[in-house]
Structure formats: C-alpha cells, structure tokens
Write a protein that holds these residues in place. Structure first.
Motif, short mmCIF file in Angstrom:
data_model
loop_
_atom_site.label_atom_id
_atom_site.label_comp_id
_atom_site.label_asym_id
_atom_site.label_seq_id
_atom_site.Cartn_x
_atom_site.Cartn_y
_atom_site.Cartn_z
N GLU A 56 35.30 -12.61 -44.90
CA GLU A 56 34.91 -11.27 -45.33
C GLU A 56 33.61 -10.82 -44.65
O GLU A 56 33.49 -9.67 -44.22
CB GLU A 56 34.77 -11.21 -46.84
N ALA A 57 32.66 -11.73 -44.54
CA ALA A 57 31.38 -11.40 -43.89
C ALA A 57 31.59 -11.13 -42.40
O ALA A 57 31.01 -10.17 -41.85
CB ALA A 57 30.37 -12.54 -44.09
N TYR A 58 32.41 -11.94 -41.74
CA TYR A 58 32.69 -11.71 -40.32
C TYR A 58 33.37 -10.35 -40.14
O TYR A 58 33.02 -9.58 -39.24
CB TYR A 58 33.60 -12.80 -39.75
N CYS A 59 34.33 -10.05 -41.00
CA CYS A 59 35.04 -8.77 -40.90
C CYS A 59 34.08 -7.60 -41.12
O CYS A 59 34.17 -6.58 -40.42
CB CYS A 59 36.18 -8.71 -41.92
N ARG A 60 33.19 -7.73 -42.06
CA ARG A 60 32.23 -6.65 -42.33
C ARG A 60 31.36 -6.40 -41.11
O ARG A 60 31.11 -5.25 -40.72
CB ARG A 60 31.37 -7.00 -43.56
N THR A 61 30.89 -7.47 -40.47
CA THR A 61 30.05 -7.34 -39.29
C THR A 61 30.80 -6.64 -38.16
O THR A 61 30.27 -5.74 -37.50
CB THR A 61 29.56 -8.73 -38.81
N VAL A 62 32.06 -7.03 -37.96
CA VAL A 62 32.89 -6.41 -36.92
C VAL A 62 33.13 -4.94 -37.24
O VAL A 62 33.03 -4.07 -36.38
CB VAL A 62 34.22 -7.19 -36.75
#
Length: 115
Positions: free
Chosen positions: A24-30
C-alpha cells in the motif's frame, strides 16, 4: 490525466499484514508521483492460495500478464529474490523500463521542474 501504469514488485514478507502495508505504501508513492500503480500483491492473496501449486502458478501467470500491460516496472524494497529477478527479466525481455521506487520519485521531481 492519463497515468502510465507502473507494476510494483518486491520481495514480499511472509507476514501477510506487513506485506500488504508495504504494498500500500509503495502504491501510494507511485500514485503521488503521477502514475497508476499495479500491484497484484494487494489483491491476489485475497482469493488465491500460494500453497496450492496450481493457484501459485496461476498467480505468477496472471501477474506476468499485468506486467506486460505496464510501461514501467518499479522494484521496491532492498531485497531481490527469485520472483523479483523474474519480473526484471520479463520487463527486460519486453523492453519495459525497470527502475526503483526512488527512480520513480526522481523522475516525478524532474518532470515538475521541466513542466
């Protein structure tokens, strides 16, 4: 605004909660960098069981199908396992740009300065 698709790969933790939070954190950053994240890790475990060989194979095959539709592969985290290596090899074969999560944010910052 059309957001290019970015496939998220990482050496996921065996702890499902931890893996989901990182994904979820990686997706938010992207997303914040202006892209549309594609992260099979967030939805396939909800209905597929990697302990069942056919379901594991199906997950790998379906994930590869998604990667084929993406413009960029984002390699997240600090560990590179066999699955991440396979994603990188497929992206290279398909001539899909592979970068790190930091690379995604760097591109976004450069685009803001130039745009």
């Amino acid at each position: 605004m059309v957001r290019p698709l970015v496939y998220i790969t990482s050496a996921w933790s065996a702890d499902e909660q931890e893996a989901r939070e990182k994904a979820e954190a990686y997706c938010r950053t992207v997303y914040e960098a202006g892209y549309s994240p594609v992260c099979p890790r967030l939805f396939y475990p909800r209905f597929l069981d990697d302990n069942i060989p056919q379901e594991h194979k199906d997950r790998v095959d379906m994930s590869a199908q998604l990667l084929r539709r993406c413009r960029i592969l984002a390699v997240c985290g600090t560990v590179v396992n066999e699955e991440v290596k396979q994603d990188i090899a497929l992206a290279k074969h398909l001539r899909i740009v592979a970068t790190t999560l930091e690379g995604i944010t760097t591109i976004e910052k450069q685009n803001k300065r130039n745009g």
